[in-house]
Design a protein around this motif. Structure first.
Motif, PDB file in Angstrom:
ATOM      1  N   MET A 190       0.823  -1.217   0.000  1.00 10.09           N
ATOM      2  CA  MET A 190       0.000   0.000   0.000  1.00 10.09           C
ATOM      3  C   MET A 190       0.857   1.268   0.000  1.00 10.09           C
ATOM      4  O   MET A 190       0.470   2.293  -0.579  1.00 10.09           O
ATOM      5  N   ALA A 193       1.674   1.929  -3.435  1.00 10.35           N
ATOM      6  CA  ALA A 193       0.519   2.502  -4.145  1.00 10.35           C
ATOM      7  C   ALA A 193       0.364   3.987  -3.830  1.00 10.35           C
ATOM      8  O   ALA A 193       0.111   4.798  -4.736  1.00 10.35           O
ATOM      9  N   VAL A 194       0.518   4.356  -2.567  1.00  9.89           N
ATOM     10  CA  VAL A 194       0.369   5.767  -2.164  1.00  9.89           C
ATOM     11  C   VAL A 194       1.508   6.613  -2.746  1.00  9.89           C
ATOM     12  O   VAL A 194       1.283   7.723  -3.232  1.00  9.89           O
ATOM     13  N   ALA A 198      -1.608   6.010  -6.750  1.00  8.12           N
ATOM     14  CA  ALA A 198      -2.629   5.139  -7.338  1.00  8.12           C
ATOM     15  C   ALA A 198      -4.032   5.635  -7.014  1.00  8.12           C
ATOM     16  O   ALA A 198      -4.248   6.281  -5.984  1.00  8.12           O
ATOM     17  N   THR A 202      -7.531   0.988  -7.753  1.00 10.48           N
ATOM     18  CA  THR A 202      -6.284   0.225  -7.828  1.00 10.48           C
ATOM     19  C   THR A 202      -5.805  -0.127  -6.424  1.00 10.48           C
ATOM     20  O   THR A 202      -5.330  -1.240  -6.171  1.00 10.48           O
ATOM     21  N   LYS A 203      -5.946   0.826  -5.508  1.00  9.99           N
ATOM     22  CA  LYS A 203      -5.535   0.551  -4.125  1.00  9.99           C
ATOM     23  C   LYS A 203      -6.335  -0.608  -3.535  1.00  9.99           C
ATOM     24  O   LYS A 203      -5.789  -1.458  -2.837  1.00  9.99           O
ATOM     25  N   GLU A 204      -7.634  -0.618  -3.815  1.00 14.87           N
ATOM     26  CA  GLU A 204      -8.494  -1.678  -3.302  1.00 14.87           C
ATOM     27  C   GLU A 204      -8.016  -3.047  -3.802  1.00 14.87           C
ATOM     28  O   GLU A 204      -7.918  -4.001  -3.037  1.00 14.87           O
ATOM     29  N   LYS A 207      -4.808  -4.051  -2.212  1.00 10.00           N
ATOM     30  CA  LYS A 207      -4.991  -4.518  -0.835  1.00 10.00           C
ATOM     31  C   LYS A 207      -5.346  -6.011  -0.837  1.00 10.00           C
ATOM     32  O   LYS A 207      -4.834  -6.786  -0.027  1.00 10.00           O
TER      33      LYS A 207
END
Lengths: 294, 294
Positions: A190, A193-194, A198, A202-204, A207
């Protein structure tokens, strides 16, 4: 595929190793403390967590230069946890990766302080990371402290100690693992992603990828433990009465554990496909995690 | 004056105590870990560091609601350092503030993890503090990790251990103290200034105030130690051959130490006057620090 990913892992490990040592060498610290911190950091390891963070950043087409210092911060946290875990009051281990543990090489007081120092230094590293917005840094500090703290790794550690000798069911075992190792792996993904900026969707997906990867990682760890132990003992130990450790093979049998491993691997790959970032190094890293023999 | 400042300190201590416990109680953590963290936090203390931070915010006419969570984060760091300092491998203390130390009340593994947990939780607290800008949070995390880490408190701790039995001169003694306790006191003051949005000039003056206050604090600590020990032993111990601890009275004599104390106190007050924030609770806190008997 395996040849390629091995090259990828080797390259990234070199990059991470170099930065881990550079940042620490440049840090202000008394000589013996720095020596003790460097000793455990230099002792190495696969650097899976930082590499995973960098691979996510690359898979999302962002620049890994943004992620190098956060990746190092994560590895410092992992290293501190190993130093403290090895202490006489905890696992009381004399060796790690074939070398004397920190308190054996130095002394207990130094090992406690080297751990405290690395843990604290990790957060300083995050705030000093170049090319990141203040909001990103705040997110990283919050997510890392949550993943590594009482609700995460430190909490999982105490639950693991308490569970010794008790029979856990699958749900309870997964809860301990989720805290002890899952949260930091999830953070690695994550954070990438941050850092890459993202979008929410996409983050979901990432995860989900991280969750299944974390469980797969732990199951493979348990399988390696049991198979390694069996090899050493010359007999199967899955059903051993004296086996106090809670593991997937103990609860599911070795075949059941391997089935779960394959299922989580598939779900991890599905999540990458949903996020349209399959066919990146992430797929290879996932495969490496379930196929690794160390 | 002393009556007023005592009332001020009591009021602020109540506020800090309440928040320290509330934040921890609301935190997600396994039962035994939370109990162990709460135990040491509830064991109390003067809460000088958090009160100092809040007093700076008030002296600069800002709202203390902005500072409460950062103040708690600082006290969690202080508390973790006491838990780890008391461990058998470190000072090996059985009692603190009249109560069994954390590892005596629980066990060593729990005490190590409770310390790790509080240290990590402190940074999460900072990032979740309400009413602060992201830039302020990044400053707070960076300054706190620097003050508490290898360049600060953790570094001072190892130097203190190494210096045991050696004869330090005044400069070396001040360097150890500056790291071990001075940096965190300075952080308390400067965090207050940053939270209140102080200008560069005021920050500069407050830094001078904090430096002298930190040294005064440490000298008074040493004087109390020596006088308390003398009372207990029924004889003067300043020149005791067996006295291995490096203190101001050991280097300067008790009278010399008191002169230094008075000089640093005056300089601290001068700095407040320069910053035009004399005649605030800060003056009373400084006076309390040099006159305290515990």
């Amino acid at each position: 595929m395996n040849v390629t990913i091995q090259g990828y892992l080797d390259d990234k490990k070199k990059l991470v190793d170099y930065q881990l040592i550079q940042l620490l060498k440049m840090a202000e610290a008394p000589k013996q403390l720095k020596e003790a911190m460097l000793y455990s950091v230099e002792a190495g390891g696969k650097r899976l967590r930082p590499i995973l963070m960098l691979a996510v950043i690359e898979a999302l087409n962002s620049e890994i230069s943004k992620g190098i210092q956060p990746a190092c911060a994560l590895e410092y946290i992992h290293t501190y946890s190993l130093i403290h875990d090895d202490l006489p009051a905890m696992d009381n281990d004399d060796l790690r990766r074939g070398l004397p543990t920190n308190h054996k090489k130095f002394n207990e007081a130094t090992a406690i302080l080297a751990g405290d120092g690395l843990l604290t230094f990790a957060f300083e590293c995050l705030t000093r990371a170049p090319h990141l917005e203040a909001e990103q840094k705040v997110w990283l500090v919050q997510a890392l402290s949550s993943a590594a703290g009482p609700a995460g790794m430190v909490g999982g550690q105490i639950e693991d100690i308490e569970a010794e000798g008790a029979d856990l069911n699958l749900i309870a075992l997964e809860r301990v693992h989720q805290k002890k190792t899952g949260r930091l792996l999830e953070y690695a993904v994550m954070a990438g992603a941050v850092i890459a900026g993202a979008d929410a969707q996409t983050k979901e997906k990432l995860k989900m990828f991280a969750r299944h990867l974390g469980l797969a990682f732990q199951i493979q760890d348990d399988i390696l433990d049991v198979e390694g132990e069996e090899e050493r003992m010359g007999k199967p130990i899955g059903s051993d009465e004296g086996n106090k450790k809670n593991t997937y093979p103990k609860i599911l049998g070795i075949e059941g554990a391997k089935e779960q491993l394959a299922a989580h691997f598939e779900k991890a790959l599905d999540a990458l496909e949903d996020a349209k970032i399959n066919d990146t190094a992430l797929e290879g890293i996932a495969r490496f995690i379930i196929e690794r023999t160390y």
